[in-house]
Motif scaffolding. Structure first.
Motif, PDB file in Angstrom:
ATOM      1  N   ALA A  11    -117.348 -17.920 -27.290  1.00 35.05           N
ATOM      2  CA  ALA A  11    -116.328 -17.216 -28.269  1.00 35.05           C
ATOM      3  C   ALA A  11    -115.429 -18.354 -28.910  1.00 35.05           C
ATOM      4  CB  ALA A  11    -115.119 -16.540 -27.312  1.00 35.05           C
ATOM      5  N   CYS A  12    -115.452 -18.037 -30.433  1.00 39.26           N
ATOM      6  CA  CYS A  12    -114.535 -19.072 -31.124  1.00 39.26           C
ATOM      7  C   CYS A  12    -113.267 -18.913 -30.576  1.00 39.26           C
ATOM      8  CB  CYS A  12    -114.981 -18.555 -32.612  1.00 39.26           C
ATOM      9  SG  CYS A  12    -113.782 -19.248 -33.808  1.00 39.26           S
ATOM     10  N   ALA A  13    -112.693 -20.085 -30.596  1.00 37.15           N
ATOM     11  CA  ALA A  13    -111.245 -20.140 -30.282  1.00 37.15           C
ATOM     12  C   ALA A  13    -110.150 -19.649 -31.080  1.00 37.15           C
ATOM     13  CB  ALA A  13    -110.539 -21.612 -30.138  1.00 37.15           C
ATOM     14  N   LEU A  14    -110.551 -19.240 -32.170  1.00 39.39           N
ATOM     15  CA  LEU A  14    -109.731 -18.761 -33.417  1.00 39.39           C
ATOM     16  C   LEU A  14    -110.032 -17.388 -33.479  1.00 39.39           C
ATOM     17  CD1 LEU A  14    -107.466 -19.404 -35.535  1.00 39.39           C
ATOM     18  CD2 LEU A  14    -108.929 -19.688 -37.252  1.00 39.39           C
ATOM     19  N   CYS A  15    -111.269 -16.716 -33.983  1.00 41.21           N
ATOM     20  CA  CYS A  15    -111.754 -15.564 -34.344  1.00 41.21           C
ATOM     21  C   CYS A  15    -112.014 -14.814 -33.061  1.00 41.21           C
ATOM     22  CB  CYS A  15    -112.657 -15.448 -35.328  1.00 41.21           C
ATOM     23  SG  CYS A  15    -114.209 -15.754 -35.078  1.00 41.21           S
ATOM     24  N   GLY A  16    -112.577 -15.388 -32.070  1.00 38.61           N
ATOM     25  CA  GLY A  16    -113.012 -14.757 -30.718  1.00 38.61           C
ATOM     26  C   GLY A  16    -114.384 -14.330 -30.538  1.00 38.61           C
ATOM     27  N   LEU A  62    -114.934 -24.011 -32.864  1.00 30.36           N
ATOM     28  CA  LEU A  62    -114.947 -22.791 -33.793  1.00 30.36           C
ATOM     29  C   LEU A  62    -116.092 -22.682 -34.339  1.00 30.36           C
ATOM     30  CD1 LEU A  62    -112.028 -24.369 -35.785  1.00 30.36           C
ATOM     31  CD2 LEU A  62    -111.684 -22.773 -34.416  1.00 30.36           C
ATOM     32  N   CYS A  63    -116.224 -21.471 -34.760  1.00 35.13           N
ATOM     33  CA  CYS A  63    -117.478 -21.025 -35.466  1.00 35.13           C
ATOM     34  C   CYS A  63    -117.447 -21.557 -36.718  1.00 35.13           C
ATOM     35  CB  CYS A  63    -117.669 -19.311 -35.485  1.00 35.13           C
ATOM     36  SG  CYS A  63    -116.396 -18.565 -36.586  1.00 35.13           S
ATOM     37  N   GLY A  64    -118.599 -21.404 -37.551  1.00 34.58           N
ATOM     38  CA  GLY A  64    -118.752 -22.156 -38.851  1.00 34.58           C
ATOM     39  C   GLY A  64    -117.988 -21.359 -39.777  1.00 34.58           C
ATOM     40  N   GLU A  65    -117.597 -20.094 -39.555  1.00 37.45           N
ATOM     41  CA  GLU A  65    -116.622 -19.392 -40.624  1.00 37.45           C
ATOM     42  C   GLU A  65    -115.095 -19.868 -40.547  1.00 37.45           C
ATOM     43  OE1 GLU A  65    -116.554 -14.896 -40.974  1.00 37.45           O
ATOM     44  OE2 GLU A  65    -118.773 -15.472 -40.746  1.00 37.45           O
ATOM     45  N   CYS A  66    -114.871 -20.187 -39.161  1.00 36.93           N
ATOM     46  CA  CYS A  66    -113.491 -20.542 -38.860  1.00 36.93           C
ATOM     47  C   CYS A  66    -113.460 -22.213 -39.329  1.00 36.93           C
ATOM     48  CB  CYS A  66    -113.089 -20.499 -37.679  1.00 36.93           C
ATOM     49  SG  CYS A  66    -112.650 -18.619 -37.240  1.00 36.93           S
ATOM     50  N   GLU A  67    -114.251 -22.879 -39.196  1.00 35.23           N
ATOM     51  CA  GLU A  67    -114.307 -24.303 -39.616  1.00 35.23           C
ATOM     52  C   GLU A  67    -114.111 -24.238 -41.248  1.00 35.23           C
ATOM     53  OE1 GLU A  67    -114.685 -27.631 -38.929  1.00 35.23           O
ATOM     54  OE2 GLU A  67    -114.262 -27.188 -36.832  1.00 35.23           O
TER      55      GLU A  67
HETATM   56 ZN   LIG Z   1    -114.545 -18.218 -35.647  1.00 33.00          ZN
END
Ligand SMILES: [Zn+2]
Length: 300
Positions: A11-16, A62-67
């Motif tokens: 799970a991405c720390a930001l978007c989940g 983080l996932c690529g999108e959140c990065e």
């Molecule tokens: Zn994310």
């Protein structure tokens, strides 16, 4: 041939969302890159001075999108703020809401990792449940703001303190090296002072010191340091901090002093040899400039 790497799917720390996670730097990576580029020799960590560090702290987070969400604002901060301050000693900056967002995102990365640590080692850290809950609550509010679900985070403040060249420093312990510590280093961590009621994350980016306050003590004075969530102007001039946060600056200097005290004989020899081999390069380096400023300070 490219280097192969196995990225964890979590799970991405930001978007989940469950995604392949990237290695996210807590402090934007251009800071360490610039530190290495302007140093004579290698960069050493405070925790283990006998080891050389190649890169700054990073985590699969983080996932690529959140990065990507962070990276555009990071580039803007690097070009309009960090490099002009480092290379050309620019001391006045006009900014917009992107700066507030970026600063909040840096403190959030640090806070997120520190909460994991606080939860795993509450006794070691000496944290009480109220304080921990306050951090957790703020972290989740900040997350909503960073994801664009809210336009603001109630009750937090971002401040920038420029650790400029100093001639004197009241109450400064002897033997500490302010210029070498702040201009030639980076660090980020979250702290709390229960008595004063202050909860904050501090991040030093080579003399640009960011404080994000999650809770501010009643008697604190912060002058000419605040970054508002909008259009504003900040100057490295007449900045005043009367807060327990000021003690953290002294703590960081003491830790760096402890680091040189713990350097092994072998490592000391290595450092001296590198200087001997390239004295001219050393004298031109920014490492030497900071050492000179610290030496001048002691004579006063
Ligand atoms: Zn994310």
């Amino acid at each position: 041939m490219g280097k192969s790497s196995v990225r964890p799917v979590r799970a991405c720390a930001l978007c989940g969302n469950f995604r392949e996670l990237e290695e996210s730097h807590i402090i934007p990576k251009f800071v360490m890159r610039h530190l290495k580029k302007t140093a004579h020799g290698e960069i050493r960590s405070i925790e283990n001075p006998n080891a050389v560090i190649q890169d700054s702290e990073k985590h699969y987070m983080l996932c690529g999108e959140c990065e990507d969400l962070f990276s555009k604002k990071e580039t803007k901060f690097a070009n309009h703020f960090f490099y002009p301050y480092q290379k050309n000693s620019v001391k006045e900056f006009d900014y917009d809401e992107d700066l507030y967002y970026l600063l909040t995102s840096i403190s959030w990365r640090s806070l997120y990792q520190d909460i994991l640590d606080f939860v795993q080692n509450p006794e070691q850290v000496g944290i009480d449940l109220d304080t921990l809950n306050c951090f957790i609550e703020k972290e989740s509010e900040i997350k909503k703001y960073l994801l664009g679900k809210t336009n603001n985070v109630e009750g937090i403040e971002n401040h920038i303190f420029f650790f400029d060249d100093i001639k004197e420093f009241s109450n400064m312990p002897k033997e500490v090296k302010p210029h070498s510590t702040f201009h030639r280093g980076e660090t980020s961590y979250t702290f709390f002072n229960k008595t004063e009621g202050t909860l904050a994350t501090i991040t030093n980016m080579m003399g640009i010191v960011l404080f994000t306050l999650y809770k501010k003590g009643k008697l604190e004075v912060w002058e000419n340091t605040q970054i508002i969530n909008g259009i504003g102007r900040i100057e490295a001039l007449n900045q005043i901090i009367q807060s327990v946060c000021g003690n953290e600056l002294i703590d960081i200097m003491n830790r760096v002093k402890g680091k040189s005290d713990n350097l092994s004989e072998k490592q000391k020899e290595k450092i001296i040899k590198r200087i001997d081999d390239d004295l001219e390069g050393f004298i031109k380096s920014e490492s030497f400039e900071a050492i000179q400023k610290d030496a001048a300070l002691k004579k006063d």
